[in-house]
Design an enzyme around this catalytic site. Structure first.
Site, PDB file in Angstrom:
ATOM      1  N   HIS A  60      -7.635   0.463  -6.183  1.00  0.00           N
ATOM      2  CA  HIS A  60      -7.742  -0.411  -5.009  1.00  0.00           C
ATOM      3  C   HIS A  60      -8.348  -1.737  -5.481  1.00  0.00           C
ATOM      4  CE1 HIS A  60      -7.755  -1.706  -1.010  1.00  0.00           C
ATOM      5  NE2 HIS A  60      -8.670  -0.924  -0.466  1.00  0.00           N
ATOM      6  N   GLN A  80      -9.998  -4.397  -3.069  1.00  0.00           N
ATOM      7  CA  GLN A  80     -11.331  -4.021  -2.599  1.00  0.00           C
ATOM      8  C   GLN A  80     -12.381  -4.459  -3.628  1.00  0.00           C
ATOM      9  OE1 GLN A  80     -12.416  -2.416   0.386  1.00  0.00           O
ATOM     10  NE2 GLN A  80     -14.317  -3.191  -0.474  1.00  0.00           N
ATOM     11  N   ARG A 135     -13.112  -9.391   2.117  1.00  0.00           N
ATOM     12  CA  ARG A 135     -11.716  -9.057   1.809  1.00  0.00           C
ATOM     13  C   ARG A 135     -10.822 -10.272   2.075  1.00  0.00           C
ATOM     14  NH1 ARG A 135     -10.261  -3.783   1.733  1.00  0.00           N
ATOM     15  NH2 ARG A 135      -8.426  -4.711   0.764  1.00  0.00           N
ATOM     16  N   CYS A 167     -16.771   0.641   1.215  1.00  0.00           N
ATOM     17  CA  CYS A 167     -15.528  -0.121   1.404  1.00  0.00           C
ATOM     18  C   CYS A 167     -14.996   0.008   2.828  1.00  0.00           C
ATOM     19  CB  CYS A 167     -14.485   0.338   0.402  1.00  0.00           C
ATOM     20  SG  CYS A 167     -14.056   2.074   0.558  1.00  0.00           S
ATOM     21  N   ARG A 180       0.874  -1.176   0.000  1.00  0.00           N
ATOM     22  CA  ARG A 180       0.000   0.000   0.000  1.00  0.00           C
ATOM     23  C   ARG A 180       0.908   1.222   0.000  1.00  0.00           C
ATOM     24  NH1 ARG A 180      -5.321   1.198   3.614  1.00  0.00           N
ATOM     25  NH2 ARG A 180      -6.071  -0.320   2.084  1.00  0.00           N
ATOM     26  N   ASP A 209     -17.909   5.722  -0.526  1.00  0.00           N
ATOM     27  CA  ASP A 209     -16.563   5.703   0.075  1.00  0.00           C
ATOM     28  C   ASP A 209     -16.374   7.063   0.753  1.00  0.00           C
ATOM     29  OD1 ASP A 209     -13.920   5.164   0.784  1.00  0.00           O
ATOM     30  OD2 ASP A 209     -13.118   5.445  -1.238  1.00  0.00           O
TER      31      ASP A 209
HETATM   32  N1   CP Z   1     -11.346  -0.797   2.656  1.00  0.00           N
HETATM   33  C1   CP Z   1     -10.037  -0.782   3.039  1.00  0.00           C
HETATM   34  O1   CP Z   1      -9.117  -0.951   2.242  1.00  0.00           O
HETATM   35  O2   CP Z   1      -9.854  -0.579   4.367  1.00  0.00           O
HETATM   36  P1   CP Z   1      -8.462  -0.356   5.087  1.00  0.00           P
HETATM   37  O3   CP Z   1      -7.957   1.001   4.696  1.00  0.00           O
HETATM   38  O4   CP Z   1      -8.772  -0.434   6.547  1.00  0.00           O
HETATM   39  O5   CP Z   1      -7.497  -1.405   4.660  1.00  0.00           O
HETATM   40  N1  NVA Z   2     -10.533   6.075  -0.966  1.00  0.00           N
HETATM   41  C1  NVA Z   2     -10.029   5.699   0.329  1.00  0.00           C
HETATM   42  C2  NVA Z   2     -10.185   4.237   0.527  1.00  0.00           C
HETATM   43  C3  NVA Z   2      -9.788   3.739   1.880  1.00  0.00           C
HETATM   44  C4  NVA Z   2      -9.903   2.264   1.999  1.00  0.00           C
HETATM   45  C5  NVA Z   2      -8.592   6.147   0.479  1.00  0.00           C
HETATM   46  O1  NVA Z   2      -7.838   6.042  -0.484  1.00  0.00           O
HETATM   47  O2  NVA Z   2      -8.222   6.596   1.557  1.00  0.00           O
END
Ligand code: CP
Ligand code: NVA
Length: 297
Positions: free
Chosen positions: A133, A136, A283, A255, A106, A215
């Site tokens: 993502h 997700q 997930r 999400c 990430r 989201d």
């Molecule tokens: N939805 C998601 O990716 O959550 P986290 O940021 O907690 O991993």
């Molecule tokens: N769009 C959000 C998703 C978090 C899981 C972000 O990038 O922070």
């Protein structure tokens, strides 16, 4: 003899729609088999999990999933790596590839994840960048299939900020016959070549939709513009009024993490049309199926 390249999962286009459906079916099997029949795809193997940004669901589900597949998760925070002191992404990829069977990352830089994959000799999985993502989206497809029995012909209305989650939903939907409509105001809409219908009208978007998807309005990295975002996106809140324009069977997805009262009201998030908690659980199952597929001989 040419060396075979590893399978990666970076922007979601790497896996065909047919394979995605097979993976979701496998995820359902893995779900049904818990906790006893975890599979052994990762026996004797380690998976590096490099998180340069916070995570609850992605990190924990990958960590638990790797253990359930018989593997050893190596969780790394960006600040602990020599990356944070200037070691290159390329060299990090080369070195990690000598230790582990796959790398989950990430990052705040999509380009760095692409570069990591280019220089790794093991599969690299995008665990969220500002652009995509895809993990997700796998769980989203699994949730839709659980609720509706299939994917082809479904319509999902994503309402809010046109961000990484919306983009990956659109990609996954386009590969599996799910029509994705993204309703976002000017300045927040998805840009570029995105396989989704784009509108600024949330009510038109949810009409006839099987699922409404939300989201956060302030993604990681968007904190400096948080107040402006909250003001601009306020008409895109997922609430009872928006739901009244959808069908009675329409489910609600998010999400997570959620901010009840901001992008979604608490009554909707915790109400009986919410599929959010199954979506979060998925997930784990979907990513176990992904790891099995990417690491299959
Ligand atoms: N939805 C998601 O990716 O959550 P986290 O940021 O907690 O991993
Ligand atoms: N769009 C959000 C998703 C978090 C899981 C972000 O990038 O922070």
């Amino acid at each position: 003899m040419t060396e075979s390249r590893p399978r990666h999962y970076i922007d979601g286009h790497e896996i065909s729609g047919g394979r995605l459906v097979e993976m979701i079916d496998r995820a359902e099997q893995l779900k049904a088999g818990r906790p006893l029949e975890g599979g052994s795809a990762l026996a004797g193997k380690s998976v590096a999990m490099l998180f340069e940004k916070p995570s609850t669901r992605t990190r924990i589900s990958f960590e638990v999933g790797t253990a359930e597949l018989g593997g050893h998760p190596v969780v790394l925070r960006g600040s602990e790596m020599q990356l944070s002191r200037g070691e290159s992404v390329e060299d990090t990829a080369r070195v990690l590839s000598r230790f582990v069977a796959a790398i989950v990352i990430r990052s705040g830089s999509h380009e760095n994840v692409v570069s990591l994959a280019e220089h790794a000799s093991v599969p690299v999985i995008n665990a969220l960048t500002p652009l995509f993502h895809p993990c997700q989206a796998l769980a989203d497809l699994q949730t839709l299939k659980q609720r509706f029995g299939g994917l082809d012909g479904l319509k999902v209305a994503y309402v809010g900020d046109g961000n990484n989650v919306a983009r990956s939903l659109a990609v996954a939907g386009s590969l599996t016959g799910v029509e994705v409509v993204v309703a976002a105001p000017s300045g927040y809409q998805l840009e570029g070549d995105v396989p989704a219908l784009l509108t600024d009208d949330p009510i038109a978007a949810v009409e006839g939709a099987d699922a409404i998807y939300g989201d956060v309005w302030v993604s990681m990295g968007d904190e400096e513009t948080a107040e402006q975002r909250r003001a601009d996106l306020a008409p895109y809140r997922i609430d009872g009024h928006l739901l009244s324009h959808a069908r009675r069977e329409t489910i609600v997805m998010h999400c997570l993490p959620a901010h009840p009262g901001e992008e979604i009201t608490a009554d909707v998030l915790y109400g009986d049309r919410s599929a959010v908690w199954d979506q979060a659980e998925n997930r784990l199952h979907a990513q176990k199926a992904l790891l099995e597929y990417l690491l299959a001989p």
